[in-house]
Design a protein around this motif. Sequence first.
Motif, short mmCIF file in Angstrom:
data_model
loop_
_atom_site.label_atom_id
_atom_site.label_comp_id
_atom_site.label_asym_id
_atom_site.label_seq_id
_atom_site.Cartn_x
_atom_site.Cartn_y
_atom_site.Cartn_z
N THR A 1 5.41 6.57 -13.35
CA THR A 1 4.42 6.89 -14.22
C THR A 1 3.20 6.71 -13.70
OG1 THR A 1 5.88 6.44 -16.44
CG2 THR A 1 3.40 6.21 -16.71
N ALA A 2 2.93 5.56 -13.18
CA ALA A 2 1.58 5.39 -12.57
C ALA A 2 1.28 6.33 -11.63
CB ALA A 2 1.46 3.94 -12.05
N VAL A 3 2.13 6.57 -10.76
CA VAL A 3 1.85 7.74 -9.77
C VAL A 3 1.37 9.05 -10.53
CG1 VAL A 3 2.95 9.11 -7.93
CG2 VAL A 3 3.22 6.61 -7.89
N SER A 4 2.52 9.51 -11.31
CA SER A 4 2.26 10.74 -12.00
C SER A 4 0.90 10.77 -12.71
CB SER A 4 3.53 10.93 -13.03
OG SER A 4 3.12 12.13 -13.75
N PHE A 5 0.44 9.56 -13.19
CA PHE A 5 -0.76 9.70 -13.92
C PHE A 5 -2.04 9.70 -13.09
CE2 PHE A 5 -4.28 6.87 -16.18
CZ PHE A 5 -4.79 8.05 -16.98
N SER B 1 3.14 -5.82 -15.25
CA SER B 1 2.52 -4.38 -15.19
C SER B 1 2.49 -3.92 -13.90
CB SER B 1 1.11 -4.53 -15.65
OG SER B 1 1.26 -4.83 -17.22
N ILE B 2 2.45 -2.51 -13.50
CA ILE B 2 2.17 -2.04 -12.17
C ILE B 2 0.63 -1.71 -12.25
CG2 ILE B 2 2.44 -0.05 -10.65
CD1 ILE B 2 5.09 -1.92 -11.23
N VAL C 1 0.69 -0.84 0.02
CA VAL C 1 -0.05 -0.12 0.04
C VAL C 1 1.07 1.05 0.06
CG1 VAL C 1 -1.74 1.43 1.40
CG2 VAL C 1 -1.84 -1.23 1.27
N ARG C 2 0.68 2.13 -1.00
CA ARG C 2 1.52 3.40 -0.82
C ARG C 2 0.65 4.57 -0.63
NH1 ARG C 2 4.95 5.33 -5.04
NH2 ARG C 2 5.74 3.49 -5.61
N THR C 3 1.07 5.77 -0.21
CA THR C 3 0.34 6.87 -0.06
C THR C 3 0.93 7.82 -1.23
OG1 THR C 3 0.49 6.83 2.19
CG2 THR C 3 0.04 8.94 1.46
N ILE C 4 0.09 8.54 -2.12
CA ILE C 4 0.21 9.35 -3.16
C ILE C 4 -0.22 10.80 -2.96
CG2 ILE C 4 -0.18 9.87 -5.48
CD1 ILE C 4 -0.74 6.76 -6.05
N PRO C 5 0.63 11.71 -2.85
CA PRO C 5 0.58 13.08 -2.48
C PRO C 5 -0.31 13.54 -3.72
CG PRO C 5 2.67 12.88 -2.89
CD PRO C 5 2.38 11.51 -3.03
#
Length: 218
Positions: A200-204, A145-146, A120-124
């Motif tokens: 890429t996934a986080v930025s999206f 894949s991510i 589990v990650r936290t995305i700002p």
Amino acid sequence: MISFLRTRSAKILTVVLLGQASLFYGFSRRENVPQHSPLADFRLPPTSDWNMVENLQLDADTLEVLKADDLTSRVYQNKANGAVATLFVAFFETQRTGKAPHSPKNCLPGSGWAPSRSTVRTIPIPGAAPISVNDYVISSGQNQSIVLYWYQSRDRGIASEYSAKIYTVTDAIRFNRSDTALVRVVVNVVDGNTQAAEQTAVSFVQSFFTPLRDYLPA
């Protein structure tokens, strides 16, 4: 001591009965189904770093299994580096009739993909509170894949399926509603570079989260 135990048992029983009564009350009232904007109308702002390049069509069998009240499945490409990400959103107006999001962690293995890492990650989120999301690396043969996914209910981004269910109950009691959405992002790993795919996934997610919230009930 016996008297104490009896008193304690009575208190526990009272709490349980009150909880059951609250649940019955929350789910027996006629539900407040909030309005939402059609996901087909969802657009990223012109200033976004991403362009939609394909609108994916799901087959009738898949739609029947999902039973979502509204959904969208699209492919986006980054304007700067050409990176590709797939966005899937399924919205459910109510969960009282047996309809509910299908967890990707249960669906993906059935599609031939196996998780090789999960966390589990936290995305700002710019201009908003950070969100917690499930973060999976999945594999099928030589392909990786991510996958990032979470449940969006009211103003919350929730990673845990268990917590999502708890919020469904509390929202039914407090607000007389049980709507939710499953949001999923998939980015293919290129040349084994999982770190680049993660970025890429986080930025999206950061690019579409705030615009998407305008299409889901608050």
